[in-house]
Design an enzyme around this catalytic site. Sequence first.
Site, PDB file in Angstrom:
ATOM      1  N   TYR A  18       0.839  -1.198   0.000  1.00 42.19           N
ATOM      2  CA  TYR A  18       0.000   0.000   0.000  1.00 42.19           C
ATOM      3  C   TYR A  18       0.880   1.256   0.000  1.00 42.19           C
ATOM      4  O   TYR A  18       0.645   2.196  -0.780  1.00 42.19           O
ATOM      5  CB  TYR A  18      -0.924  -0.006   1.223  1.00 42.19           C
ATOM      6  CG  TYR A  18      -1.933   1.104   1.246  1.00 42.19           C
ATOM      7  CD1 TYR A  18      -3.160   0.975   0.599  1.00 42.19           C
ATOM      8  CD2 TYR A  18      -1.674   2.297   1.914  1.00 42.19           C
ATOM      9  CE1 TYR A  18      -4.106   2.000   0.624  1.00 42.19           C
ATOM     10  CE2 TYR A  18      -2.602   3.327   1.938  1.00 42.19           C
ATOM     11  CZ  TYR A  18      -3.810   3.169   1.287  1.00 42.19           C
ATOM     12  OH  TYR A  18      -4.727   4.193   1.316  1.00 42.19           O
ATOM     13  N   HIS A  22       1.220   4.105  -3.103  1.00 41.51           N
ATOM     14  CA  HIS A  22       0.948   5.523  -2.881  1.00 41.51           C
ATOM     15  C   HIS A  22       2.200   6.382  -3.071  1.00 41.51           C
ATOM     16  O   HIS A  22       2.092   7.551  -3.455  1.00 41.51           O
ATOM     17  CB  HIS A  22       0.321   5.733  -1.503  1.00 41.51           C
ATOM     18  CG  HIS A  22      -1.144   5.471  -1.509  1.00 41.51           C
ATOM     19  ND1 HIS A  22      -1.675   4.204  -1.507  1.00 41.51           N
ATOM     20  CD2 HIS A  22      -2.193   6.315  -1.562  1.00 41.51           C
ATOM     21  CE1 HIS A  22      -2.988   4.280  -1.552  1.00 41.51           C
ATOM     22  NE2 HIS A  22      -3.341   5.554  -1.591  1.00 41.51           N
ATOM     23  N   TYR A  41      -4.020  15.897   2.071  1.00 46.34           N
ATOM     24  CA  TYR A  41      -4.567  14.542   2.102  1.00 46.34           C
ATOM     25  C   TYR A  41      -3.545  13.637   2.790  1.00 46.34           C
ATOM     26  O   TYR A  41      -2.464  13.420   2.284  1.00 46.34           O
ATOM     27  CB  TYR A  41      -4.843  14.091   0.675  1.00 46.34           C
ATOM     28  CG  TYR A  41      -5.634  12.804   0.516  1.00 46.34           C
ATOM     29  CD1 TYR A  41      -5.930  11.977   1.575  1.00 46.34           C
ATOM     30  CD2 TYR A  41      -6.073  12.423  -0.746  1.00 46.34           C
ATOM     31  CE1 TYR A  41      -6.656  10.805   1.397  1.00 46.34           C
ATOM     32  CE2 TYR A  41      -6.805  11.262  -0.928  1.00 46.34           C
ATOM     33  CZ  TYR A  41      -7.082  10.458   0.140  1.00 46.34           C
ATOM     34  OH  TYR A  41      -7.793   9.306  -0.045  1.00 46.34           O
ATOM     35  N   TRP A  76      -7.768   3.465 -10.610  1.00 46.30           N
ATOM     36  CA  TRP A  76      -7.034   3.368  -9.338  1.00 46.30           C
ATOM     37  C   TRP A  76      -7.698   2.336  -8.418  1.00 46.30           C
ATOM     38  O   TRP A  76      -7.027   1.520  -7.804  1.00 46.30           O
ATOM     39  CB  TRP A  76      -6.950   4.730  -8.666  1.00 46.30           C
ATOM     40  CG  TRP A  76      -6.203   4.724  -7.367  1.00 46.30           C
ATOM     41  CD1 TRP A  76      -6.735   4.713  -6.112  1.00 46.30           C
ATOM     42  CD2 TRP A  76      -4.784   4.718  -7.187  1.00 46.30           C
ATOM     43  NE1 TRP A  76      -5.739   4.699  -5.161  1.00 46.30           N
ATOM     44  CE2 TRP A  76      -4.532   4.706  -5.797  1.00 46.30           C
ATOM     45  CE3 TRP A  76      -3.704   4.727  -8.062  1.00 46.30           C
ATOM     46  CZ2 TRP A  76      -3.243   4.695  -5.269  1.00 46.30           C
ATOM     47  CZ3 TRP A  76      -2.418   4.726  -7.532  1.00 46.30           C
ATOM     48  CH2 TRP A  76      -2.201   4.703  -6.162  1.00 46.30           C
ATOM     49  N   TRP A  77      -9.021   2.380  -8.334  1.00 46.88           N
ATOM     50  CA  TRP A  77      -9.739   1.420  -7.499  1.00 46.88           C
ATOM     51  C   TRP A  77      -9.451  -0.013  -7.939  1.00 46.88           C
ATOM     52  O   TRP A  77      -9.228  -0.890  -7.119  1.00 46.88           O
ATOM     53  CB  TRP A  77     -11.232   1.681  -7.547  1.00 46.88           C
ATOM     54  CG  TRP A  77     -11.708   2.889  -6.811  1.00 46.88           C
ATOM     55  CD1 TRP A  77     -11.001   3.673  -5.938  1.00 46.88           C
ATOM     56  CD2 TRP A  77     -13.012   3.456  -6.890  1.00 46.88           C
ATOM     57  NE1 TRP A  77     -11.782   4.693  -5.467  1.00 46.88           N
ATOM     58  CE2 TRP A  77     -13.029   4.582  -6.036  1.00 46.88           C
ATOM     59  CE3 TRP A  77     -14.151   3.127  -7.591  1.00 46.88           C
ATOM     60  CZ2 TRP A  77     -14.161   5.369  -5.862  1.00 46.88           C
ATOM     61  CZ3 TRP A  77     -15.285   3.912  -7.427  1.00 46.88           C
ATOM     62  CH2 TRP A  77     -15.279   5.027  -6.563  1.00 46.88           C
TER      63      TRP A  77
END
Length: 104
Positions: A18, A22, A41, A76-77
């Site tokens: 993860y 990112h 963010y 992206w999902w």
Amino acid sequence: MERIAFKMYLNEGQKEEYKKRHAEIWPELKQLLKEAGISEYSIFFDDETNTLFAFQKVTGESGSQDLGATEIVQKWWTYMKDIMKSNSDNSPVSVPLEEVFYME
């Protein structure tokens, strides 16, 4: 400016993957988020529960969770669904959180 927080759930053992994904966030996705008025963010990880806690400052009408109709977010999902708990449309399972305290 509105502050938005929500939690998501990472699959067991996927923390490093993860973080890697990112760290390599696609420039076009980052640009979309900025154009939508999303700033500051941050995503935090709780090792004990595999829960991700996300925080955003938003100047527009909605946060990142409301950009699902865009092609880049859907892509992206799909890219992330193998390491996160996801809905049938590949969006991450996401739970909005209520702000109960803020100190300026």
